[in-house]
Design a protein around this motif. Structure first.
Motif, PDB file in Angstrom:
ATOM      1  N   LEU A 181       0.819  -1.322   0.058  1.00  0.00           N
ATOM      2  CA  LEU A 181       0.047   0.162  -0.094  1.00  0.00           C
ATOM      3  C   LEU A 181       0.744   1.190  -0.102  1.00  0.00           C
ATOM      4  O   LEU A 181       0.340   2.266  -0.351  1.00  0.00           O
ATOM      5  CB  LEU A 181      -0.951  -0.143   1.051  1.00  0.00           C
ATOM      6  N   ILE A 182       2.195   1.252   0.431  1.00  0.00           N
ATOM      7  CA  ILE A 182       2.794   2.349   0.708  1.00  0.00           C
ATOM      8  C   ILE A 182       3.509   2.759  -0.867  1.00  0.00           C
ATOM      9  O   ILE A 182       3.856   3.813  -1.068  1.00  0.00           O
ATOM     10  CB  ILE A 182       4.220   2.024   1.442  1.00  0.00           C
ATOM     11  N   VAL A 183       3.442   1.931  -1.722  1.00  0.00           N
ATOM     12  CA  VAL A 183       4.098   2.210  -2.917  1.00  0.00           C
ATOM     13  C   VAL A 183       3.392   3.313  -3.946  1.00  0.00           C
ATOM     14  O   VAL A 183       4.210   4.159  -4.231  1.00  0.00           O
ATOM     15  CB  VAL A 183       4.178   0.873  -4.173  1.00  0.00           C
ATOM     16  N   PRO A 184       1.996   3.289  -3.919  1.00  0.00           N
ATOM     17  CA  PRO A 184       1.318   4.628  -4.778  1.00  0.00           C
ATOM     18  C   PRO A 184       1.761   5.917  -4.328  1.00  0.00           C
ATOM     19  O   PRO A 184       1.970   6.784  -4.754  1.00  0.00           O
ATOM     20  CB  PRO A 184       0.053   4.189  -4.621  1.00  0.00           C
ATOM     21  N   PHE A 188       3.792   8.754  -6.051  1.00  0.00           N
ATOM     22  CA  PHE A 188       3.316  10.260  -6.445  1.00  0.00           C
ATOM     23  C   PHE A 188       4.032  11.334  -5.628  1.00  0.00           C
ATOM     24  O   PHE A 188       4.379  12.559  -6.107  1.00  0.00           O
ATOM     25  CB  PHE A 188       1.725  10.251  -6.191  1.00  0.00           C
ATOM     26  N   GLY A 189       4.269  10.724  -4.320  1.00  0.00           N
ATOM     27  CA  GLY A 189       4.958  11.882  -3.449  1.00  0.00           C
ATOM     28  C   GLY A 189       6.261  12.204  -4.010  1.00  0.00           C
ATOM     29  O   GLY A 189       6.842  13.267  -4.106  1.00  0.00           O
ATOM     30  N   ILE A 193       8.096  15.656  -5.406  1.00  0.00           N
ATOM     31  CA  ILE A 193       9.261  16.465  -4.682  1.00  0.00           C
ATOM     32  C   ILE A 193      10.494  16.641  -5.922  1.00  0.00           C
ATOM     33  O   ILE A 193      10.950  17.600  -5.694  1.00  0.00           O
ATOM     34  CB  ILE A 193       9.604  15.693  -3.578  1.00  0.00           C
ATOM     35  N   THR A 194      10.684  15.369  -6.307  1.00  0.00           N
ATOM     36  CA  THR A 194      12.046  15.459  -7.410  1.00  0.00           C
ATOM     37  C   THR A 194      11.941  16.526  -8.320  1.00  0.00           C
ATOM     38  O   THR A 194      12.666  16.738  -9.028  1.00  0.00           O
ATOM     39  CB  THR A 194      12.312  14.103  -7.721  1.00  0.00           C
ATOM     40  N   LYS A 195      10.429  16.645  -8.979  1.00  0.00           N
ATOM     41  CA  LYS A 195      10.300  17.514 -10.074  1.00  0.00           C
ATOM     42  C   LYS A 195      10.834  18.924  -9.649  1.00  0.00           C
ATOM     43  O   LYS A 195      11.558  19.564 -10.504  1.00  0.00           O
ATOM     44  CB  LYS A 195       8.817  17.515 -10.359  1.00  0.00           C
ATOM     45  N   ARG A 196      10.760  19.353  -8.531  1.00  0.00           N
ATOM     46  CA  ARG A 196      11.061  20.619  -8.021  1.00  0.00           C
ATOM     47  C   ARG A 196      12.554  20.747  -7.457  1.00  0.00           C
ATOM     48  O   ARG A 196      13.134  21.449  -7.900  1.00  0.00           O
ATOM     49  CB  ARG A 196      10.057  21.033  -6.929  1.00  0.00           C
ATOM     50  N   THR A 197      13.033  19.642  -7.064  1.00  0.00           N
ATOM     51  CA  THR A 197      14.340  19.462  -6.404  1.00  0.00           C
ATOM     52  C   THR A 197      15.464  19.541  -7.632  1.00  0.00           C
ATOM     53  O   THR A 197      16.502  20.148  -7.640  1.00  0.00           O
ATOM     54  CB  THR A 197      14.643  18.017  -5.694  1.00  0.00           C
TER      55      THR A 197
END
Length: 591
Positions: A181-184, A188-189, A193-197
């Motif tokens: 359940l943690i994977v989705p 998306f999180g 984050i990485t798009k901005r980082t």
């Protein structure tokens, strides 16, 4: 075309990181045997880490069942052996990967430095020295730090993730689904984050290069800054650039800091749900208590590589940003070069420009310039600042290529000559000679690497430099400071003349400068220049009247065109542009 000029801040383009990662991997591939051994050790370590939780669950079940005491001892010994081997392989793989990463970065740095020396002068005109230095140091170091850890971590995490998932499915499908359940939420999180980082890490690398460039420029020009009382202005510029770096660095670190916190939150939530569901299954005796312990360990082991991959992504983004800047330099087109001309043995020094035009950044610098310097002759270039005199010399040395026209030496187009054939017969005495942080002997020998010490001393004597050198503490072995700091401008010029004399060139390029030099030193320089120019083709940017009067031919340039030519007497009789320059004095016109 001044070096180190301030460039406006460009919008940072968000590039696809994968081509850069592939190029980094190509460097690693050159050490494939060492890398394969590291990956084998990582595989062993990952498999052993998978065995640990299973043995731990078995031991707990054996503790509950007192009849299994003999097997308990064996299981404990086996568990200890597994952890010990895992620790040893972990240390070995780390040391080997550090060696691989350092060798890789060594190759990148060496290739970058060598490539810089193949780039045309135009590249250095358009980039600050500090920015180039930042690419050689800071950006390369970012790649180094990431390679030290990331390659092992990423490969290990992928292996552990895959192996753990297989084991969990084997043990309990319901608990595996709960863990997944943690994977989705993670995907998306992390994407957000990485798009901005990535953007801010690239901004940070660029801003750091800009700041380095400004600092280098400020230190080099500190005397001028103080002379014109511009300290306050430069302090403000530094504050602005430093603030820009602070802002981009702050944003990069803030967004990257979200990753471990976000992962910890997901891990805790996953662990809580897994424990609750496991307890329900244990109550119904669907699984044993040892199995719950084993599964929670695997669940932790499943999220740990996800966490490590997320954390490594920060370093990877920083390294990619640095590597992109390094590869930008490596992708720059090299200076124009040609194979050695098969018929050229020795150039005598007949120089000719035929209708040469040159444009720099859409600005026409030279417009159909023609001139001739015969072997042994001296020609002088005069004219106001910006007339194109220095550009003529740069084109002759092939630092730039003409837009139109042709430049010949002894009838050979300079574009058909190799760099060695073209520049070997050239000697330089420039307006601001550059001296390296080395001994005086080494600085003079820079003009001819195979010269003996006796040759160097003879050249210095002919250049009238020997007298001041002998007065220095270590004589010819005196170590000069960077750019010759510690000796006077006139003494630097004498060393430059000695360097040119040692080279014994057929063609001399002189940007004669004796301003701000005492009378005695000026006389020494003029005498040394006469010795240097004797019997050689000399092309001189003239600053002094007595130099111009000795020229065989004077070319008067204005706005990139040759508007007059002839000897001093002929041009004075015309009473044209040259006549007015001469009457006002060349120094006043900036000629």
């Amino acid at each position: 075309m001044a070096r180190g000029r301030h460039q406006p801040r460009e919008k940072v383009k968000i590039d696809n990181p994968w081509p850069t990662i592939k190029r980094i991997w190509h460097y690693l591939g050159d050490r494939k045997f060492k890398l394969i051994l590291v990956l084998v050790l990582v595989t062993m370590s990952s498999l052993l880490s998978l065995a640990g939780p299973y043995l731990l669950g078995t031991i707990i079940d054996e503790l509950i069942d007192i009849t299994q005491s003999t097997r308990l001892t064996q299981s404990l010994l086996l568990l200890g052996t597994v952890y010990l081997i895992s620790i040893v392989t972990g240390y070995v793989q780390q040391f080997m990967m550090i060696r691989i990463s350092q060798e890789t970065v060594f190759s990148m740095r060496e290739q970058l430095f060598q490539h810089l020396h193949t780039l045309p002068l135009k590249y250095f005109d358009e980039h600050q020295d500090g920015d180039i230095m930042s690419r050689l140091t800071n950006d390369i170091e970012n790649v180094s730090q990431t390679l030290n850890t990331s390659v092992i971590q990423v490969f290990s995490s992928i292996l552990t993730l895959t192996g753990t998932l297989v084991v969990m499915v084997t043990l309990s499908i319901p608990l595996t689904l709960v863990t997944l359940l943690i994977v989705p939420a993670l995907y998306f999180g992390m994407k957000w984050i990485t798009k901005r980082t990535r953007v801010y890490f690239k901004h940070q690398a660029k801003d750091l290069g800009d700041l380095f460039g400004f600092i280098e420029e400020s230190i080099s020009g500190i005397a001028v800054i103080k002379h014109f009382s511009q300290e306050t202005n430069f302090k403000q510029q530094f504050t602005d650039k430093n603030a820009r770096l602070r802002e981009s660095g702050y944003r990069a670190q803030v967004y990257s800091g979200f990753i471990p916190k976000y992962m910890n939150m997901l891990n805790n939530m996953s662990f809580a749900v897994l424990t609750f569901v496991g307890a329900l299954l244990a109550i119904t005796q669907a699984i044993s208590v040892g199995m719950i312990i084993t599964f929670t360990q695997y669940a932790r082991q499943f999220t740990r590589p996800l966490n490590e991959l997320a954390n490594q992504f920060n370093g990877l983004l920083s390294a990619v940003a640095g590597a992109e800047r390094v590869f930008e330099v490596l992708d720059e087109e090299q200076d124009y070069t040609s194979v050695a001309h098969p018929y050229v043995k020795e150039l005598l020094g007949h120089v000719a420009f035929h209708d040469v035009s040159f444009r720099y950044q859409d600005e026409l610098i030279l417009d159909r310039v023609s001139l001739v310097a015969k072997p042994g002759e001296m020609i002088a270039l005069v004219g106001p600042t910006g007339a194109g005199k220095t550009t003529v010399l740069n084109l002759l040395m092939r630092f730039y290529l003409p837009e139109n026209g042709q430049i010949d030496i002894d009838g050979y187009d300079t574009r058909t000559l190799s760099k060695h054939q073209l520049r070997e017969p050239l000697g330089f005495v420039l307006q601001d000679p550059y001296l390296f942080e080395a001994s005086i002997m080494a600085n003079i020998r820079f003009g001819n690497k195979i010269a003996t010490d006796e040759d160097v001393i003879k050249a210095a004597q002919k250049a009238n430099a020997d007298s001041f050198i002998q007065k220095l503490p270590q004589g010819y072995q005196t170590i000069l400071k960077e750019d010759g700091k510690g000796i006077s401008q006139g003494e630097r010029q004498l060393l430059s003349i000695a360097r040119a004399l040692l080279r014994d060139p057929q063609i001399l390029i002189l940007d004669e400068a004796t301003s701000s030099i005492d009378t005695v030193t000026e006389v020494k320089i003029q005498t040394a220049l006469k010795r240097l120019m004797h019997g050689r083709t000399s092309i001189v940017i003239a600053h002094r009247l007595n130099t111009v009067e000795r020229a065989d031919t004077i070319y008067v340039l204005d706005a990139g065109k040759v508007i007059e030519s002839g000897n001093h007497k002929t041009l004075m009789q015309k009473k044209g542009f040259y006549y007015n320059l001469y009457k006002r004095g060349f120094e006043e016109t900036g000629s």
